[in-house]
Design a protein around this motif. Structure first.
Motif, PDB file in Angstrom:
ATOM      1  N   ARG A 157      -7.790  -0.344   0.102  1.00 53.04           N
ATOM      2  CA  ARG A 157      -7.890  -0.481  -1.426  1.00 53.04           C
ATOM      3  C   ARG A 157      -6.908  -1.578  -1.829  1.00 53.04           C
ATOM      4  NH1 ARG A 157     -10.112  -0.306  -6.128  1.00 53.04           N
ATOM      5  NH2 ARG A 157      -8.438   0.225  -7.920  1.00 53.04           N
ATOM      6  N   ARG A 177       0.755   3.983  -2.966  1.00 46.46           N
ATOM      7  CA  ARG A 177       0.281   5.277  -2.406  1.00 46.46           C
ATOM      8  C   ARG A 177      -1.237   5.123  -2.435  1.00 46.46           C
ATOM      9  NH1 ARG A 177       4.226   9.848  -5.320  1.00 46.46           N
ATOM     10  NH2 ARG A 177       6.181   9.208  -4.481  1.00 46.46           N
ATOM     11  N   VAL A 178      -1.699   3.993  -1.957  1.00 43.76           N
ATOM     12  CA  VAL A 178      -3.143   3.795  -1.835  1.00 43.76           C
ATOM     13  C   VAL A 178      -3.269   3.268  -0.303  1.00 43.76           C
ATOM     14  CG1 VAL A 178      -3.537   3.192  -4.113  1.00 43.76           C
ATOM     15  CG2 VAL A 178      -3.131   1.564  -2.624  1.00 43.76           C
ATOM     16  N   SER A 179      -4.573   3.393   0.059  1.00 44.01           N
ATOM     17  CA  SER A 179      -4.919   2.964   1.344  1.00 44.01           C
ATOM     18  C   SER A 179      -4.871   1.378   1.432  1.00 44.01           C
ATOM     19  CB  SER A 179      -6.291   3.370   1.575  1.00 44.01           C
ATOM     20  OG  SER A 179      -7.396   2.690   0.730  1.00 44.01           O
ATOM     21  N   PHE A 180      -4.785   1.103   2.731  1.00 41.07           N
ATOM     22  CA  PHE A 180      -4.661  -0.419   3.360  1.00 41.07           C
ATOM     23  C   PHE A 180      -5.964  -1.049   2.624  1.00 41.07           C
ATOM     24  CE2 PHE A 180      -4.991  -4.026   6.031  1.00 41.07           C
ATOM     25  CZ  PHE A 180      -3.713  -4.517   5.831  1.00 41.07           C
ATOM     26  N   ALA A 229       0.640  -1.375   0.179  1.00 44.44           N
ATOM     27  CA  ALA A 229      -0.038   0.078   0.018  1.00 44.44           C
ATOM     28  C   ALA A 229       0.877   1.556  -0.137  1.00 44.44           C
ATOM     29  CB  ALA A 229      -1.026   0.039   1.140  1.00 44.44           C
TER      30      ALA A 229
END
Length: 473
Positions: free
Chosen positions: A266, A261-264, A257
């Protein structure tokens, strides 16, 4: 057909299969046995595709990787990261074994049950056969670590005997030579490799349709054939392993993640399909197509790197096995009252790392047998202790494969540093007015319109004249 393909990727469907399989193991054992047999056919099909998929993917992946910036550095980084991740999991397993100390405070009833299980594995006489002659054990050890297993003198012999390390060595050498040739020289062969690669991916994808049947049969088999006394006696080891595997899997997901650079959440959603397949299939190869698609198309990493690292990691990056072997050695040491000092812990971590790579390409009992490397270094009984872990192998197989899968994805994320993402952001397009059809517009100049009008007038005049002539006759 699309609905059937979504079933193996549904957590609700697989959970329902577990519940129904557990009920079948209690009330309908023949049905569970039939489903378990079908599930073994599924595992056989997937394992059949494992070695050719590895070979072709290495050729094709190396060819693509050579076109990326700094290919040599990325290949070296991939190998170093693979070793580091496996060693890290082995160290974590050793630390968890020292802290939680599974097997240290078992009750007398649990000791008696484990002893009965070990003795019953020796046959009708209740005996366990062990090698008493040092020469025989030494010969077996020399054969286990023969140089030809790593660098074989015959590639086809390594393929026929299934020596995974030898297959890897030959594949890397041939793949590097293949990648060094020009595109014109390898145009035909590259197309053949591409076709074989996609065919094997399709074969695994269709075989995954049997995944719910495998889950149903495995649950029924566990409930019907695993004694509760054994589960109770081994519960300490099982819980420590499950918690450790879950914690390390969360760390791997967090690293992915951060790299994307995305949320956990996602990252979990993008990797949901390969995680479910890897957790429930019983083999690390079944999730290869889903993993490549998730890492490249959904998370945006380089597809060339993913197509090289994922098949390689599915066979050789056994991070889950390293954790398992380290905990197994700690459990057996506590079970036999062998106190562990710092030197023993370092030895267990190193031996678990070596055993994880030695178990490459093996599943089931063959993979568990590699734990004997760590046990033999501690001078603990190997044959008797491995019987205990065979009894609970189906329970630990899913978390083991899941941790190895996520560790492979972490290596892909780290090796892809600095590369442009293959995923392109979809720009909003205006929706056509008439579905998928496109509007055709015609534009004419004045001269063209005059010419068209003149032609139409001449044609109309000819038609009138022909009509008058026909009527006059």
């Amino acid at each position: 057909m699309n609905t059937l393909r979504q079933l193996p990727n549904s957590a609700l469907v697989l959970l329902l299969c577990v519940l129904l399989g557990s009920l079948a193991g209690v009330f309908a054992e023949p049905l569970g046995a039939a489903a378990y047999a079908v599930g073994q056919i599924y595992i056989t099909i997937v394992n059949m595709a494992a070695v050719p998929l590895l070979v072709v993917a290495m050729f094709f992946g190396l060819r693509q990787l050579m076109g990326l910036p700094r290919p040599g550095l990325r290949i070296g980084t991939m190998l170093m990261l693979a070793i580091a991740v496996v060693a890290l999991c082995a160290f974590a397993g050793t630390l968890a074994g020292v802290v939680a100390a599974p097997g240290l405070h078992l009750s007398d009833a649990a000791h008696a049950e484990l002893g009965r299980l070990v003795l019953s594995s020796g046959g009708n006489a209740g005996e366990v056969r062990m090698q008493l002659f040092e020469q025989g054990a030494q010969a077996a050890a020399e054969r286990a670590f023969a140089l030809t297993d790593v660098v074989p003198d015959n590639f086809f012999s390594a393929l026929a005997s299934g020596r995974a390390l030898g297959i890897l060595t030959c594949t890397i050498f041939f793949g590097m030579a293949f990648a060094a040739l020009s595109s014109e020289q390898t145009k035909v062969l590259n197309g053949i490799f591409e076709s074989i690669y996609r065919a094997l991916e399709t074969l695994i994808d269709y075989a995954n349709l049997l995944l719910p049947v495998l889950v149903f049969g495995t649950a029924a088999h566990l409930v019907a054939h695993t004694p509760r006394e054994v589960l109770s006696a081994m519960s300490g080891f099982i819980w420590v392993f499950l918690v450790s595997a879950a914690g390390l899997s969360c760390i791997a997901l967090a690293a992915i993640a951060v790299r994307t650079r995305v949320s956990f959440g996602r990252a979990v959603a993008c990797l949901r399909a390969p995680m479910l397949v890897g957790f429930t299939s019983g083999t690390a190869t079944a999730a290869i197509p889903h993993t490549i698609e998730a890492m490249s198309a959904k998370l945006g990493f380089s597809r060339g790197v993913a197509e090289l690292v994922v098949p390689f990691g599915a066979v050789f990056l056994r991070a889950g096995s390293a954790l398992y072997f380290a905990l197994a050695a700690s459990f057996v040491a506590n079970l036999y009252g062998h106190s562990l000092d710092i030197g023993d812990c370092v030895m267990i971590a190193a031996a678990a790392t070596a055993a994880a790579f030695a178990s490459a390409g093996r599943n089931g009992v063959g993979g568990i047998a590699a734990a004997g490397i760590a046990l033999s270094l501690l001078r603990l009984p190997v044959e008797a202790a491995l019987v205990l872990f065979v009894a609970i192998d189906l329970i630990c197989d899913g978390p083991r494969n899941l941790l190895s899968l996520l560790s492979t994805c972490t290596v892909v994320a780290l090796v892809s540093a600095g590369l442009p993402a293959d995923r392109t952001a979809a720009s909003p397009q205006p929706k056509p007015l008439y579905g998928e059809s496109a509007m055709v517009r015609l534009a004419f100049t004045r001269a063209q319109l005059a010419l068209v009008a003149g032609c139409a007038l001449v044609a109309a005049s000819l038609i009138v004249i022909m009509g008058i002539g026909v009527g006059a006759r």
